[in-house]
Write an enzyme that holds these catalytic residues in place. Structure first.
Site, PDB file in Angstrom:
ATOM      1  N   TRP A 110       4.590   1.170  -1.350  1.00 33.61           N
ATOM      2  CA  TRP A 110       5.635   0.170  -1.590  1.00 33.61           C
ATOM      3  C   TRP A 110       6.945   0.472  -0.864  1.00 33.61           C
ATOM      4  CZ3 TRP A 110       5.945  -4.653  -2.906  1.00 33.61           C
ATOM      5  CH2 TRP A 110       7.205  -5.193  -3.174  1.00 33.61           C
ATOM      6  N   TYR A 165      -2.350   1.314  -3.134  1.00 34.88           N
ATOM      7  CA  TYR A 165      -0.970   1.697  -2.839  1.00 34.88           C
ATOM      8  C   TYR A 165      -0.229   1.911  -4.144  1.00 34.88           C
ATOM      9  CZ  TYR A 165       1.046  -2.940  -3.937  1.00 34.88           C
ATOM     10  OH  TYR A 165       1.461  -4.084  -4.566  1.00 34.88           O
ATOM     11  N   CYS A 166       0.904   2.625  -4.050  1.00 38.54           N
ATOM     12  CA  CYS A 166       1.746   2.881  -5.220  1.00 38.54           C
ATOM     13  C   CYS A 166       3.190   2.770  -4.756  1.00 38.54           C
ATOM     14  CB  CYS A 166       1.424   4.245  -5.837  1.00 38.54           C
ATOM     15  SG  CYS A 166       1.548   5.595  -4.648  1.00 38.54           S
ATOM     16  N   LYS A 167       4.046   3.664  -5.196  1.00 40.25           N
ATOM     17  CA  LYS A 167       5.444   3.609  -4.761  1.00 40.25           C
ATOM     18  C   LYS A 167       5.628   4.363  -3.439  1.00 40.25           C
ATOM     19  CE  LYS A 167      10.173   4.644  -6.285  1.00 40.25           C
ATOM     20  NZ  LYS A 167      10.565   6.000  -5.859  1.00 40.25           N
TER      21      LYS A 167
END
Length: 126
Positions: free
Chosen positions: A118, A89-91
């Site tokens: 996120w 996952y990231c932003k």
């Protein structure tokens, strides 16, 4: 979105997890949740419980060539094997998709991406 099963989207449902999935995964230590944001981003927002931070630009090298003992020392967990389930996952989900592609190319065939990443997680954790 609708319920049509057209293949016009690039999203393979097998490769994606959602918020409800993530609520389970954080309690499944055999699964490896990888935050591919930059360390300063992680520091300013916090992270999903049990995740480890491997920035996108180091994902390939880390998974491909970091020695097991070094991985253990840095991330306090065993280096994943090709059959382990990795969840990136990231932003917003864009970098995690890139990380997913890299992992799949390296043979980590059970890799997935958290679609909302996120932004989705933090909005639902309030």
């Amino acid at each position: 979105m609708g319920n049509s099963n057209s293949n016009s989207t690039m999203v393979d449902p097998v490769r994606f997890v959602n918020y409800e999935d993530m609520l389970k995964v954080i309690h499944e230590p055999e699964k490896v949740i990888i935050d591919v944001r930059n360390p300063d981003e992680v520091e300013s927002t916090g992270k999903i419980p049990s995740s480890i931070n491997i920035p996108l630009n180091t994902v390939s090298d880390t998974l491909a060539s970091m020695p097991d003992d070094e991985f253990l020392k840095q991330y306090q967990r065993a280096k994943p094997s090709a059959s382990d389930e990795l969840i990136f996952y990231c932003k917003s989900g864009r970098r995690s998709q890139e990380a997913l592609d890299k992992a799949l190319k390296l043979g980590f065939s059970n890799s997935k991406s958290y679609l909302g990443s996120w932004e989705d997680w933090s909005s639902k954790q309030k």
